[in-house]
Motif scaffolding. Structure first.
Motif, PDB file in Angstrom:
ATOM      1  N   THR A   1     -38.573 -26.711 -90.951  1.00  0.00           N
ATOM      2  CA  THR A   1     -37.735 -27.240 -89.863  1.00  0.00           C
ATOM      3  C   THR A   1     -36.336 -27.549 -90.382  1.00  0.00           C
ATOM      4  O   THR A   1     -35.340 -27.258 -89.720  1.00  0.00           O
ATOM      5  CB  THR A   1     -38.345 -28.536 -89.289  1.00  0.00           C
ATOM      6  N   LEU A   2     -36.293 -28.137 -91.575  1.00  0.00           N
ATOM      7  CA  LEU A   2     -34.984 -28.491 -92.141  1.00  0.00           C
ATOM      8  C   LEU A   2     -34.153 -27.242 -92.391  1.00  0.00           C
ATOM      9  O   LEU A   2     -32.969 -27.188 -92.032  1.00  0.00           O
ATOM     10  CB  LEU A   2     -35.164 -29.276 -93.447  1.00  0.00           C
ATOM     11  N   ILE A   3     -34.788 -26.198 -92.960  1.00  0.00           N
ATOM     12  CA  ILE A   3     -34.059 -24.957 -93.253  1.00  0.00           C
ATOM     13  C   ILE A   3     -33.532 -24.345 -91.961  1.00  0.00           C
ATOM     14  O   ILE A   3     -32.408 -23.861 -91.896  1.00  0.00           O
ATOM     15  CB  ILE A   3     -34.961 -23.968 -94.028  1.00  0.00           C
ATOM     16  N   GLU A   4     -34.350 -24.441 -90.910  1.00  0.00           N
ATOM     17  CA  GLU A   4     -33.957 -23.921 -89.609  1.00  0.00           C
ATOM     18  C   GLU A   4     -32.686 -24.610 -89.095  1.00  0.00           C
ATOM     19  O   GLU A   4     -31.821 -23.991 -88.495  1.00  0.00           O
ATOM     20  CB  GLU A   4     -35.118 -24.201 -88.655  1.00  0.00           C
ATOM     21  N   TRP A   5     -32.588 -25.915 -89.339  1.00  0.00           N
ATOM     22  CA  TRP A   5     -31.465 -26.682 -88.794  1.00  0.00           C
ATOM     23  C   TRP A   5     -30.269 -26.773 -89.730  1.00  0.00           C
ATOM     24  O   TRP A   5     -29.209 -27.250 -89.321  1.00  0.00           O
ATOM     25  CB  TRP A   5     -31.930 -28.100 -88.424  1.00  0.00           C
TER      26      TRP A   5
ATOM     27  N   ALA B   1     -24.283 -33.539 -85.060  1.00  0.00           N
ATOM     28  CA  ALA B   1     -25.262 -32.473 -85.260  1.00  0.00           C
ATOM     29  C   ALA B   1     -26.619 -33.053 -85.661  1.00  0.00           C
ATOM     30  O   ALA B   1     -27.661 -32.612 -85.180  1.00  0.00           O
ATOM     31  CB  ALA B   1     -24.760 -31.498 -86.330  1.00  0.00           C
ATOM     32  N   ALA B   2     -26.583 -34.081 -86.530  1.00  0.00           N
ATOM     33  CA  ALA B   2     -27.840 -34.689 -86.982  1.00  0.00           C
ATOM     34  C   ALA B   2     -28.540 -35.373 -85.819  1.00  0.00           C
ATOM     35  O   ALA B   2     -29.768 -35.295 -85.684  1.00  0.00           O
ATOM     36  CB  ALA B   2     -27.558 -35.683 -88.107  1.00  0.00           C
ATOM     37  N   THR B   3     -27.771 -36.045 -84.961  1.00  0.00           N
ATOM     38  CA  THR B   3     -28.368 -36.711 -83.805  1.00  0.00           C
ATOM     39  C   THR B   3     -28.990 -35.675 -82.873  1.00  0.00           C
ATOM     40  O   THR B   3     -30.117 -35.847 -82.404  1.00  0.00           O
ATOM     41  CB  THR B   3     -27.297 -37.524 -83.050  1.00  0.00           C
ATOM     42  N   ASP B   4     -28.235 -34.579 -82.624  1.00  0.00           N
ATOM     43  CA  ASP B   4     -28.755 -33.466 -81.813  1.00  0.00           C
ATOM     44  C   ASP B   4     -30.068 -32.961 -82.381  1.00  0.00           C
ATOM     45  O   ASP B   4     -31.062 -32.817 -81.663  1.00  0.00           O
ATOM     46  CB  ASP B   4     -27.768 -32.282 -81.855  1.00  0.00           C
TER      47      ASP B   4
END
Lengths: 249, 257
Positions: free
Chosen positions: B39-43, B212-215
């Motif tokens: 998930t992290l890599i995706e974002w 972006a992090a909140t999104d």
């Protein structure tokens, strides 16, 4: 009397194109005044909190035990090099949720957004204070400390009676700078809906579309507070000045 | 060197280790939960695009703030009161104003487009945030410049006058070059502080890292991912600002003598 003065002010500013009509209306004026009071309350609360923790951190920072000093050093570097807003969001969204989970639901969580603003801004400024006080402690002449040790003072007594009084004087200008920074940092409370002055102003200007008018007052408000903080700091500096040092009165 | 100095120096050297240990812990955590890692890599590209915005805003705000600030700093020392007083007032007000208030001011007061010779040019929010941060930056740079000019011995002005330099020529060729060196450490401190101030732009809806992090955390809806996203935000700012502040400290020590 007060009302007619207020009306005169509204009429006069209306003539030069500034819309302060909301001041006469009850609800919006009340929210806005509440915003000023919340900001002042935050500042009055945060100054002693930040100074107390700053002293504590400085004492830990100058400890000869690395186990005590290294975590404080790391905390200082992290708070100083990351935005306060990010720290606040992290605390409110992550730590606060964790606390809620532990206590079994948000309704049992006694920590309010107001608490988180005080905690984050207070500890952030405390970290800045700690570094300033550490620099002040380092400025204390080695011979003075040696003399104190020779009379039989313990490490803690030296800190309490010899180093701290001298260090505080040396670090006062930096501390005042940090306090001015603190006054400005209170506005981040806006992000988590603490109703300080910027948050209250948004409430008013979304209704009235009078951003310019409110901005003028907010800018003057912060200028006045910071002028007062700087003046009081200067006064304390003069009162505590060690005779024979610096340029003198 | 006193005991305390040696201690603080060693604490400084330990910091990269401490930070390295944190990264190792994070890596182990990610490897233990592969779905979190993917998930992290995706974002990450989304977060990266936000961070580029932070860097862009801070670079532009510092460039504008420095250009205007140096001129204001010189004007603060102008012999004419009518020039000096408005500049001093500007510096006092905007140095004491919270950055967030100025970002709000520029965002809500400026129009969303401007008309230049019949063309409608968009005036995006991120550009308003640049101006909102350039204003306090210019006020700080003005103070830094004024302080640096005043720290230079009056005899240098007199010597320049004796050699036939005009006031402006003396300023340009003799005084300012010396000021540049003295004002570098405080200028870098300001750079770090403005860079961190760019996070405030998220509150007016600019797509930057915090936004972006909140999104991302609202889209994914996992507490562990939220924790991770904010750790990434903190790390990104730290990696950008820590070298600046440690370099500033080294420069300060070297220029002190």
């Amino acid at each position: 009397m007060g009302n007619s003065l207020l009306q005169a002010f509204i009429d006069w500013t209306g003539k030069i194109g500034l819309n302060y009509e909301f001041l006469a209306g009850g609800y919006e004026a009340q929210i806005w005044r509440g915003g000023f009071i919340t900001t002042l309350y935050l500042i009055v609360l945060l100054i002693p909190v930040s100074l107390a923790f700053g002293l504590l951190f400085a004492a830990m920072l100058t400890s000869s035990r690395k186990l005590v000093s290294a975590p404080v050093r790391a905390f200082i570097e992290i708070t100083r090099n990351t935005p306060t807003l990010v720290q606040l969001m992290f605390s409110f969204l992550v730590l606060n949720t964790l606390v809620s989970n532990v206590l079994g639901g948000a309704q049992n969580n006694p920590l309010s957004p107001f608490f988180w603003v005080v905690a984050v801004v207070g500890l952030h400024v405390a970290a800045l204070h700690a570094d300033a006080i550490r620099a002040g402690i380092e400025a204390v002449p080695e011979q003075t400390v040696e003399a104190a040790r020779a009379i039989g003072f313990t490490r803690l007594q030296i800190l309490r009676f010899v180093e701290a009084p001298l260090a505080i004087r040396a670090s006062l200008p930096a501390l005042v700078n940090n306090l001015i920074n603190l006054v400005k940092l209170t506005t981040v409370g806006n992000a988590i809906a603490v109703s300080e002055i910027t948050y209250a102003s948004i409430m008013v200007w979304t209704q009235r579309d009078n951003v310019v008018e409110l901005m003028i007052v907010i800018l003057l408000f912060f200028s006045a507070i910071n002028l007062a903080v700087a003046r009081i700091g200067h006064w304390v500096e003069k009162r505590l000045a060690v005779p024979g040092f610096g340029v003198g009165s | 060197m006193t005991n305390a100095k040696i201690l603080s120096a060693s604490a400084h050297n330990r910091l990269p280790w401490l930070f390295g240990a944190l990264i190792v812990i994070a890596a182990i955590w990610l490897l233990a939960d592969l779905s979190l890692l993917s998930t992290l890599i995706e974002w990450l590209p989304y977060l990266g695009s936000g961070f580029l915005m932070n860097i862009l805003i801070s670079l532009l705000a510092m460039t504008g703030g420095t250009l205007v600030g140096v001129i204001l700093g010189i004007l603060q020392l102008a012999p004419l009161k009518i020039v000096r007083y408005p500049v001093v007032f500007y510096v006092q007000v905007f140095r004491n104003a919270p950055h967030l208030v100025l970002i709000f001011a520029t965002t809500y007061i400026f129009p969303f487009e401007i008309v230049v010779a019949g063309h409608y040019l968009p005036f995006p929010d991120w550009l308003k945030a640049v101006i909102g941060l350039a204003i306090p930056a210019s006020a700080y740079v003005a103070e830094i410049t004024r302080g640096a000019i005043q720290s230079i011995a009056t005899t240098q002005w007199e010597a320049a006058k004796g050699l036939g330099f005009s006031r402006l020529q003396a300023l340009r060729w003799i005084i300012l070059p010396q000021c540049a060196r003295r004002s570098l450490p405080p200028w870098m401190n300001l750079f770090a502080s403005i860079t961190m101030g760019t996070a405030l732009a998220s509150l007016v809806g600019v797509h930057e890292l915090l936004h972006a992090a909140t999104d991302a955390s609202t889209a994914v809806r996992r507490l562990d991912f939220t924790v991770l996203a904010y750790i990434v935000v903190m790390t990104a700012f730290f990696v950008l600002c820590y070298p600046i502040s440690s370099l500033t400290r080294r420069l300060e020590r070297r220029l002190k003598v």
